[in-house]
Design an enzyme around this catalytic site. Structure first.
Site, PDB file in Angstrom:
ATOM      1  N   VAL A 272       7.353  33.572 -15.550  1.00 62.29           N
ATOM      2  CA  VAL A 272       7.402  34.861 -16.231  1.00 62.29           C
ATOM      3  C   VAL A 272       7.869  34.652 -17.660  1.00 62.29           C
ATOM      4  CG1 VAL A 272       9.747  35.316 -15.416  1.00 62.29           C
ATOM      5  CG2 VAL A 272       8.327  37.221 -16.170  1.00 62.29           C
ATOM      6  N   CYS A 273       7.184  35.298 -18.611  1.00 65.03           N
ATOM      7  CA  CYS A 273       7.541  35.231 -20.027  1.00 65.03           C
ATOM      8  C   CYS A 273       7.606  33.764 -20.463  1.00 65.03           C
ATOM      9  CB  CYS A 273       8.850  35.975 -20.274  1.00 65.03           C
ATOM     10  SG  CYS A 273       9.216  36.287 -22.021  1.00 65.03           S
ATOM     11  N   ALA A 274       8.745  33.299 -21.011  1.00 68.03           N
ATOM     12  CA  ALA A 274       8.848  31.898 -21.421  1.00 68.03           C
ATOM     13  C   ALA A 274       8.795  30.962 -20.229  1.00 68.03           C
ATOM     14  CB  ALA A 274      10.143  31.676 -22.207  1.00 68.03           C
ATOM     15  N   GLY A 276       6.558  31.169 -18.065  1.00 69.14           N
ATOM     16  CA  GLY A 276       5.139  30.854 -17.973  1.00 69.14           C
ATOM     17  C   GLY A 276       4.783  29.651 -18.826  1.00 69.14           C
ATOM     18  N   LEU A 300       3.057  35.597 -15.569  1.00 72.40           N
ATOM     19  CA  LEU A 300       3.384  37.012 -15.726  1.00 72.40           C
ATOM     20  C   LEU A 300       3.917  37.259 -17.132  1.00 72.40           C
ATOM     21  CD1 LEU A 300       5.334  37.412 -12.346  1.00 72.40           C
ATOM     22  CD2 LEU A 300       2.866  37.628 -12.732  1.00 72.40           C
TER      23      LEU A 300
END
Length: 573
Positions: A272-274, A276, A300
């Protein structure tokens, strides 16, 4: 045309004294002032219907408040319009617009007691009790939160009970991470396990919020052996750690342990976010070594491609250095609380000014909200890692294939595993178009999903009657707008679609697995120790630590020692 009327100028030459060239009559000046005032009021500016601060009827019925509102809205629109500044480069223009938005939100009359009719009325109705409570809230926030308005009652949530409550055990620990394995809740599970990887600026339990809103809980109940990486709040001596150390010791080391415990040759990675960026880089790093240990990617709200579609200027080394220094604490770590505040400034109306109005003026704390509690419970970041991340974004090295980690080139096109990608149409941190362009860099088949939510709300998407998302027909065209024009609406949660997508990629069912193994014995209960507040960092915050998560260290001491040794081996590789 003059803004004051239909004549070409504010006044014509025949209105002036022939010697001094000044208006001859004071009455004419009053008339023009009156006409200007009428013009502002006649424009009938209407506040944003989503701005609850102006929901009181007095803003429409009371002539004085109505006039104040019209002046404020007109001034705000003029200032925001001036910030458009078409002669500036795109990036500088966005910075100016951001500053103008902060100013207009901060100076809203409703943020001050004399300009807030609801707060004044509440104070009169309670004979000053609400104002006394508000003063207490103000004092608490100044002393315990450095003046930052609390979004909810301090200590509203208990770690391990209200949040991060899915049963599990810590099965591995090194200097950077704890690896949590969750207890199976089905008789049979899928052969291929799941590994959740968090961003390095937030704690992992965005995946495991309140029961019923937990993606981890959903995956476990759907029959997946589920693991999560919990990052440690770095210590002062770890300020020199960078992307190499974090990638090798966090997702890659965790993946190695997951495969060992489960006996599965592969695992699904979720970022998720960083996180990812972590997950995609880990998959590319393994691909560079011909290792197929990643079964699929789930990304995500994640950015991998930072190209500015408007062709704006890149951040300079000086700007990155100044930002790093501004956000760093005395220990040489980028302060997670300052990062959280920076994110709050992107949406100050909901995250700063509405809590200020509720808590300081109305004397009531907002109702507890698990997402807000998580958003304030950040972790620090080593300065080296922060600078590297900023430079990756500024130079777009990851998208261009110029990033090198652990003596290997990170080539996203070499990641041929299938990917499930989710973006939020109202994401104020990573626009969905950025997530879309990032998805096109991957070398496998990509299922792109667009949810009508923001950056965090789009992640928390349990099945409900109004859940929906958009999905494309086939491959991803170059332009996100072309994809959007042909996207199909789906009336379900993306969690449901994700389970359906994972099933054929997860192998056959096997008997439910016990937690840990001989080599990695199950240790303290989830959510572990690293997630708990340290050094009074969460003082005055919304989360209380409980006994859950401390556990006993006796059964885990050998695993902890092995984890430290494994971490040193990873650094030598």
């Amino acid at each position: 045309m003059s803004p004051c009327g239909s004549e070409p100028y504010a006044y014509d030459d025949h209105d002036l004294d022939p010697v001094f060239r000044k208006p001859r009559a004071k009455a004419r000046r009053s008339s023009r002032t009156r006409r200007l005032r009428e013009l502002f009021v006649a424009s009938e500016c209407v506040p944003d219907p989503d701005d609850r601060r102006f929901s009181d009827p007095s803003w429409c019925t009371d002539p004085e408040y109505r006039r104040v509102l019209q002046y404020y809205l007109t001034w705000s629109r003029l200032l925001l319009a001036a910030a458009e500044a078409p002669y500036l480069p795109a990036r500088r223009r966005r910075q100016l617009q951001f500053l103008a938005q902060l100013i207009t939100e901060a100076l809203a009359p409703v943020n001050f007691l004399p300009g807030n009719p609801a707060a004044l009325r509440r104070g009169a109705a309670t004979r000053g009790a609400s104002l006394i409570r508000g003063s207490g809230n103000l004092l608490h926030d100044v002393v315990r939160r450095r003046g930052r308005p609390a979004k909810m009652t301090p200590g509203a949530y208990r770690m391990g009970e209200d949040l991060a409550a899915t049963p599990g055990r810590v099965v591995y620990r090194n200097d950077l991470i704890e690896l949590i394995q969750y207890e199976a809740q089905t008789a049979q599970v899928r052969q291929v396990p799941l590994l959740f990887v968090p961003a390095w600026v937030n704690k992992f339990y965005i995946y495991d919020l309140a029961p019923g809103r937990s993606l981890v809980e959903w995956a476990v109940r759907d029959g997946f052996t589920t693991f999560a990486v919990s990052l440690r709040d770095p210590r002062p001596e770890q300020t020199g750690l960078g992307l190499d150390e974090y990638l090798l010791q966090a997702p890659l080391r965790a993946l190695e342990v997951v495969r060992d415990i489960t006996g599965s040759a592969q695992a699904h990675l979720v970022g998720v976010c960083a996180g990812g960026l972590f997950a995609a880089s880990a998959a590319a790093w393994l691909a560079a070594g011909s290792d197929t240990g990643v079964a699929s990617l789930t990304l995500l709200m994640s950015a991998l491609d930072y190209e500015d579609p408007e062709g704006g200027q890149r951040s300079s080394e000086t700007e990155i250095e100044v930002l790093t220094r501004m956000l760093s604490n005395k220990q040489g770590l980028v302060d997670g609380r300052k990062i959280s505040l920076l994110f709050d400034l992107l949406r100050p109306r909901e995250t700063i000014w509405q809590p200020l109005v509720d808590g300081w003026l109305m004397g009531e704390r907002p109702r507890p909200f698990d997402i807000w509690a998580w958003s304030e419970d950040g972790i620090n970041v080593p300065e080296v890692l922060f600078r590297q991340t900023m430079r990756i974004a500024a130079d777009n090295t990851l998208a261009q294939g110029r990033l090198r980690v652990g003596q290997r080139d990170i080539d996203l096109s070499a990641v041929t595993q299938d990917a499930f990608v989710v973006a939020g149409s109202r994401d104020h941190i990573i626009p969905w178009e950025t997530v879309y362009r990032s998805a096109r860099l991957l070398g496998g088949d990509v299922a792109f999903h667009l949810v009508p939510s923001g950056h965090v709300g789009g992640i928390i998407n349990p099945p409900r009657p109004k859940a929906d998302y958009l999905i494309g027909r086939d491959t991803l065209p170059p332009r996100p707008q072309d994809w959007l024009a042909h996207a199909l609406p789906q009336g379900e949660s993306w969690w449901t679609a994700w389970s359906r997508w994972l099933a054929p990629r997860s192998g056959p069912h096997v008997p439910g697995r016990t937690m840990g193994s001989t080599r990695y014995p199950a240790g303290p209960p989830a959510p572990g120790r690293y997630v708990l507040p340290t050094d009074g960092k969460n003082t005055g915050g919304p989360i209380r630590a409980t006994a859950a998560g401390h556990g006993t260290r006796t059964a885990f001491s050998s695993a902890g020692a092995f984890g430290a040794k494994a971490g040193r081996r990873a650094r030598r590789r």
